[in-house]
Design a protein around this motif. Structure first.
Motif, PDB file in Angstrom:
ATOM      1  N   ARG A 416       0.838  -1.194   0.000  1.00  8.88           N
ATOM      2  CA  ARG A 416       0.000   0.000   0.000  1.00  8.88           C
ATOM      3  C   ARG A 416       0.876   1.247   0.000  1.00  8.88           C
ATOM      4  NH1 ARG A 416      -5.250  -0.185   2.075  1.00  8.88           N
ATOM      5  NH2 ARG A 416      -6.068  -2.294   1.920  1.00  8.88           N
ATOM      6  N   HIS A 417       0.407   2.283  -0.655  1.00 14.47           N
ATOM      7  CA  HIS A 417       1.148   3.537  -0.701  1.00 14.47           C
ATOM      8  C   HIS A 417       0.167   4.694  -0.492  1.00 14.47           C
ATOM      9  CE1 HIS A 417       4.642   1.533  -2.712  1.00 14.47           C
ATOM     10  NE2 HIS A 417       3.702   0.816  -3.294  1.00 14.47           N
ATOM     11  N   PRO A 418       0.465   5.633   0.387  1.00  9.45           N
ATOM     12  CA  PRO A 418      -0.367   6.831   0.507  1.00  9.45           C
ATOM     13  C   PRO A 418       0.018   7.844  -0.575  1.00  9.45           C
ATOM     14  CG  PRO A 418       1.246   6.742   2.295  1.00  9.45           C
ATOM     15  CD  PRO A 418       1.531   5.576   1.398  1.00  9.45           C
ATOM     16  N   HIS A 473       3.224  12.320  -5.148  1.00  8.61           N
ATOM     17  CA  HIS A 473       4.185  11.329  -4.660  1.00  8.61           C
ATOM     18  C   HIS A 473       3.576  10.399  -3.630  1.00  8.61           C
ATOM     19  CE1 HIS A 473       4.811  13.671  -0.859  1.00  8.61           C
ATOM     20  NE2 HIS A 473       4.659  14.729  -1.643  1.00  8.61           N
ATOM     21  N   CYS A 474       4.342   9.365  -3.329  1.00 10.47           N
ATOM     22  CA  CYS A 474       3.997   8.496  -2.218  1.00 10.47           C
ATOM     23  C   CYS A 474       4.403   9.216  -0.941  1.00 10.47           C
ATOM     24  CB  CYS A 474       4.748   7.175  -2.329  1.00 10.47           C
ATOM     25  SG  CYS A 474       4.421   6.107  -0.911  1.00 10.47           S
ATOM     26  N   HIS A 475       3.526   9.191   0.091  1.00  8.91           N
ATOM     27  CA  HIS A 475       3.871   9.876   1.339  1.00  8.91           C
ATOM     28  C   HIS A 475       4.552   8.962   2.349  1.00  8.91           C
ATOM     29  CE1 HIS A 475       3.901  13.382   3.936  1.00  8.91           C
ATOM     30  NE2 HIS A 475       3.386  14.077   2.942  1.00  8.91           N
ATOM     31  N   ILE A 476       4.940   7.757   1.925  1.00 12.24           N
ATOM     32  CA  ILE A 476       5.939   7.032   2.719  1.00 12.24           C
ATOM     33  C   ILE A 476       7.234   7.758   2.396  1.00 12.24           C
ATOM     34  CG2 ILE A 476       7.239   4.863   2.929  1.00 12.24           C
ATOM     35  CD1 ILE A 476       4.541   3.435   2.443  1.00 12.24           C
ATOM     36  N   LEU A 477       7.793   8.446   3.379  1.00  7.45           N
ATOM     37  CA  LEU A 477       8.843   9.412   3.059  1.00  7.45           C
ATOM     38  C   LEU A 477      10.088   8.755   2.477  1.00  7.45           C
ATOM     39  CD1 LEU A 477       8.416  11.888   6.054  1.00  7.45           C
ATOM     40  CD2 LEU A 477       7.354  11.943   3.790  1.00  7.45           C
ATOM     41  N   GLU A 478      10.340   7.508   2.859  1.00  3.02           N
ATOM     42  CA  GLU A 478      11.477   6.785   2.265  1.00  3.02           C
ATOM     43  C   GLU A 478      11.231   6.565   0.769  1.00  3.02           C
ATOM     44  OE1 GLU A 478      10.216   5.981   5.343  1.00  3.02           O
ATOM     45  OE2 GLU A 478      11.962   6.890   6.311  1.00  3.02           O
ATOM     46  N   HIS A 479      10.009   6.280   0.392  1.00  3.43           N
ATOM     47  CA  HIS A 479       9.698   6.074  -1.032  1.00  3.43           C
ATOM     48  C   HIS A 479       9.816   7.386  -1.800  1.00  3.43           C
ATOM     49  CE1 HIS A 479       7.151   2.175  -0.294  1.00  3.43           C
ATOM     50  NE2 HIS A 479       8.393   2.083   0.126  1.00  3.43           N
ATOM     51  N   GLU A 480       9.283   8.437  -1.183  1.00  5.94           N
ATOM     52  CA  GLU A 480       9.363   9.754  -1.822  1.00  5.94           C
ATOM     53  C   GLU A 480      10.822  10.139  -2.078  1.00  5.94           C
ATOM     54  OE1 GLU A 480       7.473  12.870   0.455  1.00  5.94           O
ATOM     55  OE2 GLU A 480       8.786  14.400  -0.395  1.00  5.94           O
ATOM     56  N   GLY A 483      12.537   8.452  -4.934  1.00  4.61           N
ATOM     57  CA  GLY A 483      12.161   8.728  -6.316  1.00  4.61           C
ATOM     58  C   GLY A 483      10.721   8.439  -6.697  1.00  4.61           C
ATOM     59  N   MET A 484       9.893   7.988  -5.745  1.00 10.25           N
ATOM     60  CA  MET A 484       8.488   7.706  -6.081  1.00 10.25           C
ATOM     61  C   MET A 484       7.698   9.017  -6.046  1.00 10.25           C
ATOM     62  SD  MET A 484       5.998   4.813  -4.380  1.00 10.25           S
ATOM     63  CE  MET A 484       6.995   3.373  -4.735  1.00 10.25           C
ATOM     64  N   MET A 485       8.019   9.860  -7.011  1.00 16.86           N
ATOM     65  CA  MET A 485       7.471  11.224  -7.031  1.00 16.86           C
ATOM     66  C   MET A 485       7.551  11.737  -8.460  1.00 16.86           C
ATOM     67  SD  MET A 485       8.358  14.396  -4.471  1.00 16.86           S
ATOM     68  CE  MET A 485      10.156  14.361  -4.567  1.00 16.86           C
TER      69      MET A 485
HETATM   70 CU    CU Z   1       5.140   4.128  -1.383  1.00 12.45          CU
END
Ligand code: CU
Ligand code: C2O
Ligand code: CU
Length: 491
Positions: A416-418, A473-480, A483-485
């Motif tokens: 899941r990704h916010p 972006h994804c609000h899982i900050l590690e993902h953001e 590069g998930m942005m």
């Molecule tokens: Cu994510």
């Protein structure tokens, strides 16, 4: 501290029930009973800075904060040792906010949830160098709601937020002021920034992540509320309104009352719901805000608990949930009760599907193959992407047209990704083919997505140019950070 802490970390088995999606579950946890949770200290309430009184000045600085009395942790804070002041904004008024950077590193300060032009949005392009400051002067065009501000420095957001850089914006408007909701700040209208951190002998572990934690998001074990652990708060013997922010880097939160009684959800991120929705538990993804009301008129105390639940599989993680005390409310006749729970809160004028001019798809992607190879976010930047592209500050991913209705279809791979976008609020049209429940039929800017499709309707009323584009972006900050942005302009 050690003694109290032990009392809620150590205990026998207990059984509690929880439900998700209407199906009841029984799970055991490590506590003798939830009542074994003992509160430690009075809840700190961030200072309130009212933008109608003139310019608001907020300074980011390296600090030391005592999460546990007498034990200092290295932190960053805005005007304080951890987190920052609550900034009050008024619809149809202008606000002037100056952010000063007294850190030893560059930062940016983003207004998450604000409908303000890219120029004032504080995205990754809007860098404030050490020793410098920026002044954002913007009109408030959105309705009453609860937003927040936090750094958005490319590749550094997770670390800077983790160190303590976050604060609330409360937006007020005439309609919400006319409702007689609890509105005495810090007395019966209380912001709660809820996070998770790791403590070693009472000292916060500084931010660091392994490759695995970048993949899953950093999940720590101790609940921190407004920079305190297991706090209590004296409140009037009446309605209490809590503005909840899931300020965790990656943790999903589930809130419930220890005595299983109901509370009422009255608002999502971008405004009040049509009507209060009674609920016995509330799940929030990172970045989301919800306002809830709790009736304290007939009870001496109530405990708001928070369970950490996983983002990968909410179902499975119910079994591993560890309840922690988010806040113990203690009612006292010394404080004057004010406010009520109205039957009708808001009128949400939805969008017409026939007005949709553009449809866009967003797939949040993780390439699991590179795992184990390196612990550096940067070495694996390309593993995290949206629609096959990792964030590139030089690349504009799309352009939206001012005032045009859009339908965004969002899904996420592996877990899941916010998902969050800047500059506006949206309404959920459907998730996995199902229309949203009443509690989710409100204005939002962050939504939890899985591999099924989430459809949202939105339009932008403020511009963002190539110099200062908006982000999604994804609000899982590690993902953001990894590069998930992506970024877009609004013209
Ligand atoms: Cu994510
Ligand atoms: Cu809460 Cu783009 O951020
Ligand atoms: Cu944002």
């Amino acid at each position: 501290m050690d003694k109290n802490r032990r009392s809620f970390l150590i205990g026998g088995a207990a059984v509690a029930t929880a439900s998700l999606g209407g199906i009841g579950y029984t799970f055991s946890n490590q506590l003798t009973s939830s009542r074994a949770l003992t509160s430690h200290s009075r809840l700190p309430v961030p200072e309130l800075l009212d933008s109608s009184q003139g310019e608001v000045i907020v300074t980011a600085q390296d600090m030391q904060h005592e999460f546990y009395a007498g034990l200092k942790s290295k932190t960053m804070g805005f005007n304080s040792s951890y987190l920052g002041p609550t900034i009050k904004l008024y619809k149809d008024k202008q606000a002037r906010v100056t952010f000063r950077n007294q850190l030893s590193e560059p930062t940016t300060i983003h207004g998450h949830g604000l409908h303000v032009a890219g120029r004032w949005d504080g995205g990754p392009q809007n860098i404030i160098k050490p020793g410098e400051q920026v002044t954002y002067q913007f009109d408030i065009i959105q309705q009453a709601g609860t937003s927040w501000y936090h750094p958005h420095m490319m590749g550094k957001t997770a670390e800077q937020v983790h160190a303590g850089l976050a604060g609330f914006y409360i937006i007020e408007d005439q309609h919400s002021a006319s409702l007689n909701l609890p509105s005495v700040y810090g007395v019966n209208d209380i912001p709660l920034a809820v996070q998770d951190r790791t403590f070693v002998n009472g000292v916060m572990r500084p931010y660091s992540v392994t490759m695995e934690q970048i993949m899953e998001g950093l999940k720590e074990d101790t609940l921190v509320v407004n920079g305190s652990i297991a706090p209590y708060k004296e409140v009037p013997q009446g309605w209490v309104r809590l503005r909840l922010l899931n300020g965790s880097n990656a943790r999903y939160h589930r809130y419930r009352l220890e005595d299983s009684s109901s509370f009422y959800k009255i608002a999502t991120e971008g405004g009040l719901l049509e009507r209060p929705v009674p609920m016995s538990e509330l799940i929030m993804a990172p970045g989301e805000r919800n306002e809830i009301m709790i009736d304290m008129s007939q009870v001496a105390s109530r405990q708001l608990l928070c369970d950490f639940i996983g983002g990968e599989d909410l179902w499975l993680s119910l079994f591993a949930a560890k309840p922690q005390l988010a806040l113990e409310l203690r009612s006292t006749p010394q404080l004057e009760a004010q406010g009520e729970l109205p039957e009708k809160l808001n009128h949400i004028l939805g969008y017409k599907l026939t007005d949709v001019a553009v449809e866009r798809d967003f797939v949040l992607q993780m390439d699991m193959e590179g795992e184990q190879q390196s612990d550096s976010i940067h070495a694996h930047h390309n593993m995290f992407s949206i629609n096959g592209r990792s964030m590139n500050m030089k690349h504009i991913n799309h352009t939206s047209k001012l005032g045009q209705l859009e339908l965004w279809r969002i899904s996420g791979e592996e877990m899941r990704h916010p998902f969050h976008m800047h500059g506006t609020s949206f309404l959920i049209l459907s998730q996995n083919g199902v229309a949203p429940a009443d509690a989710d039929r409100g204005w939002k800017d962050t939504v939890d997505v899985n591999e099924g499709v989430t459809e949202v309707l939105l339009k932008f009323d403020v511009p963002a140019d190539r110099q200062y584009p908006f982000m999604y972006h994804c609000h899982i900050l590690e993902h953001e950070d990894a590069g998930m942005m992506g970024q877009f302009t609004v013209e």
